[in-house]
Design a protein around this motif. Structure first.
Motif, PDB file in Angstrom:
ATOM      1  N   GLN A  41       1.213   4.817   1.467  1.00 29.73           N
ATOM      2  CA  GLN A  41       0.396   4.046   2.401  1.00 29.73           C
ATOM      3  C   GLN A  41       1.087   2.754   2.805  1.00 29.73           C
ATOM      4  O   GLN A  41       1.027   2.338   3.951  1.00 29.73           O
ATOM      5  CB  GLN A  41      -0.960   3.730   1.766  1.00 29.73           C
ATOM      6  CG  GLN A  41      -1.878   4.921   1.626  1.00 29.73           C
ATOM      7  CD  GLN A  41      -2.361   5.422   2.958  1.00 29.73           C
ATOM      8  OE1 GLN A  41      -2.389   4.710   3.935  1.00 29.73           O
ATOM      9  NE2 GLN A  41      -2.732   6.679   3.024  1.00 29.73           N
TER      10      GLN A  41
ATOM     11  N   LYS B 175       2.889   1.970   6.728  1.00 31.11           N
ATOM     12  CA  LYS B 175       2.574   0.806   7.548  1.00 31.11           C
ATOM     13  C   LYS B 175       3.864   0.138   8.025  1.00 31.11           C
ATOM     14  O   LYS B 175       3.936  -0.366   9.142  1.00 31.11           O
ATOM     15  CB  LYS B 175       1.748  -0.163   6.690  1.00 31.11           C
ATOM     16  CG  LYS B 175       1.234  -1.358   7.415  1.00 31.11           C
ATOM     17  CD  LYS B 175       0.086  -1.005   8.320  1.00 31.11           C
ATOM     18  CE  LYS B 175      -0.118  -2.151   9.285  1.00 31.11           C
ATOM     19  NZ  LYS B 175      -0.805  -1.781  10.491  1.00 31.11           N
TER      20      LYS B 175
ATOM     21  N   ILE C 283      -1.262  -6.395   2.709  1.00 36.33           N
ATOM     22  CA  ILE C 283      -1.275  -4.987   3.107  1.00 36.33           C
ATOM     23  C   ILE C 283      -1.883  -4.151   1.997  1.00 36.33           C
ATOM     24  O   ILE C 283      -2.741  -3.318   2.223  1.00 36.33           O
ATOM     25  CB  ILE C 283       0.152  -4.441   3.355  1.00 36.33           C
ATOM     26  CG1 ILE C 283       0.962  -5.373   4.224  1.00 36.33           C
ATOM     27  CG2 ILE C 283       0.077  -3.077   3.984  1.00 36.33           C
ATOM     28  CD1 ILE C 283       2.386  -4.903   4.368  1.00 36.33           C
ATOM     29  N   THR C 284      -1.392  -4.361   0.797  1.00 31.99           N
ATOM     30  CA  THR C 284      -1.810  -3.530  -0.321  1.00 31.99           C
ATOM     31  C   THR C 284      -2.175  -4.421  -1.486  1.00 31.99           C
ATOM     32  O   THR C 284      -1.605  -5.505  -1.642  1.00 31.99           O
ATOM     33  CB  THR C 284      -0.665  -2.576  -0.714  1.00 31.99           C
ATOM     34  OG1 THR C 284      -0.400  -1.712   0.367  1.00 31.99           O
ATOM     35  CG2 THR C 284      -1.000  -1.748  -1.933  1.00 31.99           C
ATOM     36  N   CYS C 285      -3.126  -3.972  -2.269  1.00 32.76           N
ATOM     37  CA  CYS C 285      -3.581  -4.763  -3.396  1.00 32.76           C
ATOM     38  C   CYS C 285      -4.095  -3.812  -4.465  1.00 32.76           C
ATOM     39  O   CYS C 285      -4.802  -2.869  -4.158  1.00 32.76           O
ATOM     40  CB  CYS C 285      -4.680  -5.704  -2.895  1.00 32.76           C
ATOM     41  SG  CYS C 285      -5.657  -6.415  -4.174  1.00 32.76           S
TER      42      CYS C 285
ATOM     43  N   GLY D  54      -6.907   3.909   9.371  1.00 31.12           N
ATOM     44  CA  GLY D  54      -5.668   4.045   8.609  1.00 31.12           C
ATOM     45  C   GLY D  54      -5.651   5.154   7.580  1.00 31.12           C
ATOM     46  O   GLY D  54      -4.636   5.419   6.974  1.00 31.12           O
ATOM     47  N   GLY D  55      -6.774   5.833   7.388  1.00 27.46           N
ATOM     48  CA  GLY D  55      -6.757   7.014   6.522  1.00 27.46           C
ATOM     49  C   GLY D  55      -6.800   6.706   5.047  1.00 27.46           C
ATOM     50  O   GLY D  55      -7.138   5.608   4.626  1.00 27.46           O
ATOM     51  N   LEU D  56      -6.412   7.719   4.289  1.00 26.43           N
ATOM     52  CA  LEU D  56      -6.420   7.759   2.830  1.00 26.43           C
ATOM     53  C   LEU D  56      -6.245   6.435   2.088  1.00 26.43           C
ATOM     54  O   LEU D  56      -5.130   5.913   2.017  1.00 26.43           O
ATOM     55  CB  LEU D  56      -5.261   8.666   2.409  1.00 26.43           C
ATOM     56  CG  LEU D  56      -5.606   9.958   1.722  1.00 26.43           C
ATOM     57  CD1 LEU D  56      -4.339  10.732   1.490  1.00 26.43           C
ATOM     58  CD2 LEU D  56      -6.315   9.687   0.433  1.00 26.43           C
ATOM     59  N   GLY D  57      -7.311   5.894   1.560  1.00 26.23           N
ATOM     60  CA  GLY D  57      -7.167   4.726   0.699  1.00 26.23           C
ATOM     61  C   GLY D  57      -6.813   3.447   1.420  1.00 26.23           C
ATOM     62  O   GLY D  57      -6.518   2.444   0.792  1.00 26.23           O
TER      63      GLY D  57
ATOM     64  N   LYS E 140      -6.460  -1.520  -2.282  1.00 22.58           N
ATOM     65  CA  LYS E 140      -6.238  -1.394  -0.849  1.00 22.58           C
ATOM     66  C   LYS E 140      -4.814  -0.931  -0.689  1.00 22.58           C
ATOM     67  O   LYS E 140      -3.888  -1.550  -1.205  1.00 22.58           O
ATOM     68  CB  LYS E 140      -6.434  -2.746  -0.153  1.00 22.58           C
ATOM     69  CG  LYS E 140      -6.189  -2.669   1.329  1.00 22.58           C
ATOM     70  CD  LYS E 140      -6.233  -4.032   1.965  1.00 22.58           C
ATOM     71  CE  LYS E 140      -6.118  -3.949   3.474  1.00 22.58           C
ATOM     72  NZ  LYS E 140      -4.906  -3.289   3.940  1.00 22.58           N
ATOM     73  N   PHE E 141      -4.622   0.194  -0.038  1.00 21.40           N
ATOM     74  CA  PHE E 141      -3.268   0.695   0.121  1.00 21.40           C
ATOM     75  C   PHE E 141      -2.960   0.830   1.592  1.00 21.40           C
ATOM     76  O   PHE E 141      -3.483   1.708   2.260  1.00 21.40           O
ATOM     77  CB  PHE E 141      -3.093   2.054  -0.543  1.00 21.40           C
ATOM     78  CG  PHE E 141      -3.742   2.153  -1.885  1.00 21.40           C
ATOM     79  CD1 PHE E 141      -3.499   1.192  -2.837  1.00 21.40           C
ATOM     80  CD2 PHE E 141      -4.596   3.186  -2.174  1.00 21.40           C
ATOM     81  CE1 PHE E 141      -4.104   1.268  -4.064  1.00 21.40           C
ATOM     82  CE2 PHE E 141      -5.199   3.267  -3.403  1.00 21.40           C
ATOM     83  CZ  PHE E 141      -4.954   2.305  -4.352  1.00 21.40           C
ATOM     84  N   GLY E 142      -2.111  -0.014   2.097  1.00 25.90           N
ATOM     85  CA  GLY E 142      -1.681   0.085   3.484  1.00 25.90           C
ATOM     86  C   GLY E 142      -2.812  -0.188   4.445  1.00 25.90           C
ATOM     87  O   GLY E 142      -3.772  -0.888   4.112  1.00 25.90           O
ATOM     88  N   GLY E 143      -2.712   0.352   5.648  1.00 30.40           N
ATOM     89  CA  GLY E 143      -3.736   0.117   6.656  1.00 30.40           C
ATOM     90  C   GLY E 143      -3.571  -1.252   7.277  1.00 30.40           C
ATOM     91  O   GLY E 143      -2.544  -1.897   7.138  1.00 30.40           O
ATOM     92  N   SER E 144      -4.634  -1.703   7.954  1.00 31.52           N
ATOM     93  CA  SER E 144      -4.530  -2.977   8.657  1.00 31.52           C
ATOM     94  C   SER E 144      -4.499  -4.148   7.687  1.00 31.52           C
ATOM     95  O   SER E 144      -4.933  -4.041   6.547  1.00 31.52           O
ATOM     96  CB  SER E 144      -5.723  -3.140   9.595  1.00 31.52           C
ATOM     97  OG  SER E 144      -5.681  -2.142  10.566  1.00 31.52           O
TER      98      SER E 144
END
Lengths: 215, 406, 283
Positions: free
Chosen positions: A85, A89, A173-175, C222-225, C242-246
């Motif tokens: 993921q 991005k 972005i990721t956490c 953003g989909g999955l997770g 939170k994985f990726g996405g906006s």
């Protein structure tokens, strides 16, 4: 400044060490050590993949996480998902439709914070491979020690909060996190990680500038 | 991605290099004692193989250990293999109730080379697995009886995980050295039996026990060209040329010969792939070569393990991060990544929850930009000159790092 | 007409709704879907719960088993959680071994659960090194319409709160085990973790947060997770994912934590009142 100066303390990120193009057969590869944790990442692509997993809009990211020994587990799938993921991005996948980019992560040493090391290493490998990126990203881990203080690195802490930031706006972005903590701790940790991510970006920049100067 | 095949042109080229090197090699024997001519021929001979090696020359062998017992990375030239031994207590097999279990697992991920697919067994994986099992399980080099804890109930099962990191030829030799090193390096936790229960001690409680190896077998690979030339430690291209048949090739018969031998020059494995041999002398020659080679390898492995052990006793931290070279152009190490932040305590925080936003006055020293505009432009120009196709890549990197606006 | 529009311009269709401050299903940005909980709905399981959050429906069944503890941790029992995403719940899933998504959801659930420390595994041990309970919590999704983790956690907690363990007597001499299913002690549950998901949608100028997103909204964001999940147990955070996405901005995060807190209190009330109702009917 006097009083405030007292409140400031030096924090150290774990020493980082990296080598690009560690593997000769991959399109891009990087080995990165953060403290005692070591990860090795290889990137192959864009290359053709079987038609069922092709996407007409963007390239498909295939992530493979290999633990050091033993069988693949559910935790590996989770880590793959986090990395997929995050990289999805960052990679400008729309430039390579109907292709696949394979990212393979090999665990070499895990003394805590492996996922954060693997994410940074994946970013370096992507830079090395020449795949077009929207932005680079940096992952920083914070821990909460027994005294309730937020420390960078967070080795040996039960509670750990890891954040990934992009290089453009420094937004989250990721956490992901381990353990329990209060709301204030969380917000403080995110702010800390954001500040420390600057150091990681500076590190990336130095790595790239070192070889691009020679070219 | 599908495998990339060698073209006939490439195949013939490699075969020609090898066979021509061979001609001068014969002359070499003929004029052996004439020193001056020897020198001349030596200079002619220096490129017997494409990568500049002699027929009998192997690539550089490097062994490095990880922090745990039984984990090592072995590199033979560019070929790199990671081995990790782990152990657990299981029930023994019913036909061998007093023996431990050895299990070898080889994995080739897309990391090794792009043509391999994730989570799929290839013929190569099965072949490698079987060869290693023959060499280490069937040669009975490990004292499996010493792995027994309680007969018919509890034995140690050792699992060797071999991960191929980079496939640049001669996987068999590299993987077998990795297996041998990790098995010889591995130590299992000590156990004590008190009545029915078995207590497993951690490494801190009691010193772990090394695995008993009766002998140290190792697989050595030779590429055979034209039924009379032996190349030790073949590279990826040499491997693929010698096993493939060319229609109008100079010499068609060839193959890969794997010889498993221990330090006492005892054979424990012979395996031939490729065309049939019509000259048994070559096998004999290979065995003599293998005897020397296996002796040097085993000596090196033993030496490495001893030096690792002494440094561990001196409490030197051993870690895989040591395999990262620091002076390389493409590498960087930074020891003092420090940042000044406000000290913060959760308990304080709860009381002054409201004025949280102002608390984050973080003092980051601004990094002076290392490039000015001209320099960036210069790098770009050079990049254009060097590698036209990659210009957009350099541009994108620079843009990402916010050095090159727009 | 709207359906065709949605098919041809999926992004624009969604964008049009969001820019008019409303979501495609008529909710406001921070409005959550109705939660329906029913406990002890399966008679074959030791404890069970059915949870509906909007269209997302999950069933949780708890089974008990006796086993010997691990040699390394002789004083701990076992609690195993598993999430099953069958082809029944969405057309995205195929029959066969668990998909990557199911494994990720399973891992997230057990991660949140173990981080919250709401159950002490020592309570599940009967005789150290000899006998312990294994609690299997199987969660089956009947309909996946987004915010799956939220629903799974509610179902898991509702069923664990109603779980009671039979008394076991163990004779160390003869190693005989006697189970008395009539005399039961309820399992100690400390607190109740509640997860709340937020999808982040990037509208040209600002980022919009959508509380409790549906499957369609998740996909658009953003989909999955890619959505932000916050778990709270007794006011403490026990997991942020939170994985990726906006991107997520700082001020958004404070807003998220506030909403998550409110929702956590609400969900705990819903579960408790449901269990109370169930007990009063039994009497």
């Amino acid at each position: 400044m006097g009083a405030e100066e007292k409140d400031l303390r030096d924090f150290k990120l774990q020493p980082m060490k990296c080598e690009l193009n560690f593997l000769s057969k991959s399109d891009g590869s990087a080995i990165l050590s953060q403290g005692d944790t070591v990860a090795l990442v290889s990137v192959n692509g864009p290359l053709d993949i079987k038609s069922t997993s092709q996407s007409i809009e963007k390239s498909t990211l295939e992530i493979l996480f290999c633990s050091k020994g033993g069988k693949p587990s559910v935790a590996d799938r989770y880590k793959e998902n986090v990395i997929r993921q995050t990289c999805e991005k960052a990679v400008l996948g729309c430039l390579y439709p109907r292709t696949g980019i394979t990212i393979t992560i090999q665990e070499l040493e895990d003394f805590g914070g492996f996922l954060s090391c693997a994410l940074n290493c994946a970013c370096l490998a992507l830079l090395n491979s020449g795949v077009s990126l929207r932005h680079v990203f940096a992952c920083v881990t914070c821990g909460v020690d027994e005294k309730g203080e937020v420390v960078l690195g967070g080795r040996g802490c039960d509670t750990q909060i890891s954040c990934v930031f992009d290089s453009i706006d420094k937004t989250l972005i990721t956490c992901f996190s381990e353990g329990t903590y209060s709301e204030g701790t969380y917000l403080e940790a995110v702010a800390r990680c954001r500040a420390a991510s600057e150091l990681v970006f500076a590190f990336y920049r130095d790595v790239v500038s070192k070889y691009s100067n020679a070219i | 991605m599908r495998d990339v095949f060698l073209s006939n042109c490439e195949k013939n080229f490699i075969q020609k290099i090898v066979s021509e090197g061979h001609v001068s090699k014969n002359e070499n024997v003929y004029f052996y004692k004439v020193f001056v001519i020897y020198l001349i021929i030596f200079f002619f001979n220096i490129f017997q193989r494409l990568d500049g090696r002699n027929y009998n020359e192997s690539r550089r062998l490097d062994i490095s250990f990880g922090s745990e017992y039984g984990s090592c990375v072995v590199s033979l030239g560019e070929t790199k293999v990671l081995a990790q031994v782990s152990c657990e207590v299981t029930q023994p097999k019913q036909i061998r109730p007093n023996e431990g279990i050895l299990y070898i697992n080889v994995e080739i991920s897309p990391m090794a080379a792009p043509q391999f697919e994730a989570n799929r067994q290839t013929d190569l994986t099965v072949y490698l697995n079987r060869l290693l099992e023959k060499c280490y399980k069937d040669s009975k080099c490990i004292d499996l009886e010493s792995l027994c804890i309680v007969v018919e109930e509890k034995v140690w099962s050792l699992r060797v995980d071999i991960k191929i990191l980079n496939h640049a030829g001669n996987l068999i030799e590299c993987a077998s050295i990795a297996t041998l090193t990790s098995l010889a390096h591995f130590k299992r936790p000590d156990v004590t039996r008190s009545g029915d229960s078995v207590i497993i001690h951690t490494i801190a409680e009691k010193d772990p026990i090394p695995t008993v190896l009766y002998h140290y077998p190792v697989c050595v690979t030779f590429a055979i060209f034209g039924n009379d030339i032996l190349l030790s430690d073949p590279s990826f291209t040499e491997e693929s040329v010698c096993t493939s048949s060319t229609e109008e090739g100079i010499n068609t018969a060839g193959g890969l010969l794997v010889i498993g031998m221990n330090q006492y020059k005892e054979l424990c494995l012979l395996d031939l792939t490729g065309a049939a041999l019509y000259n048994s002398n070559i096998v004999h020659k290979a065995i003599i070569n293998a005897a020397d080679r296996s002796k040097t390898i085993v000596d090196l492995v033993k030496k490495n393990i001893v030096s690792d052990d002494t440094s561990r006793q001196k409490r030197v931290k051993i870690n895989f991060s040591d395999i990262i070279t620091e002076d390389h152009l493409l590498s960087l190490s930074q020891k003092d990544l420090s940042i000044r932040l406000k000290t913060y305590n959760v308990d304080d925080m709860r009381t002054k929850h409201e004025n949280m936003d102002e608390d984050e006055d973080i003092d980051v020293k601004p990094e002076p930009s290392k490039y000015d505009g001209n320099e960036v432009f210069f790098i770009l120009l050079l990049a254009v000159a060097r590698d036209f196709a990659r210009v957009d890549y350099y541009l994108s990197i620079l843009q990402e790092l916010c050095i090159f606006p727009g | 007409m709207a359906e065709i529009y949605k098919l041809i311009h999926p992004v624009k269709y969604f964008n049009d709704y969001i820019s008019r401050d409303i979501r495609p299903d008529g909710r406001k940005f921070h409005e959550q879907r109705n939660i329906k909980v029913n406990v002890n709905s399966l008679k074959t399981a030791e404890a069970s719960a059915v949870v509906k959050c909007g269209n997302t429906t999950v069933v949780c069944g708890v089974q008990l088993e006796l086993a010997t503890p691990k040699a390394e941790e002789p004083e701990l029992g076992f609690l195993v959680t598993n999430v099953e995403l069958t082809p029944l719940c969405s057309s995205k899933y195929r029959p066969g071994p668990p998909s990557d998504n199911a494994q990720v959801q399973s891992y997230m659930l057990s991660d949140i659960f173990s981080n919250s420390k709401c159950i002490d595994l020592k309570d599940l041990c009967i005789v150290p090194d000899k006998l312990a309970w294994v609690v299997y919590c199987d969660i089956v999704c009947l309909d996946n319409d987004g915010s799956l983790v939220d629903a799974c956690i509610i179902a898991l907690m509702a069923s664990l709160k109603t779980l009671s363990l039979p008394t076991v007597t163990y004779d160390p001499e003869t190693e005989e085990i006697k189970v008395d299913p009539d005399v039961r002690t309820p399992l100690k549950v400390d607190g109740c973790p509640v997860a709340t998901s937020f999808a982040v949608y990037k509208l040209t100028e600002r980022n919009i947060l959508l509380t409790d997103p549906s499957a369609y909204e998740e996909e658009m964001c953003g989909g999955l997770g890619a959505h932000f999940t916050v778990c709270l147990n007794k006011g403490l955070i026990c997991g942020n994912h939170k994985f990726g996405g906006s991107h997520l901005l700082m001020e958004n995060q404070e807003e998220v934590l506030k909403i998550a807190k409110e929702r956590a209190n609400l969900v705990v009330k819903v579960i408790d009142s449901c269990i109370k109702n169930e007990k009063s009917i039994d009497k």
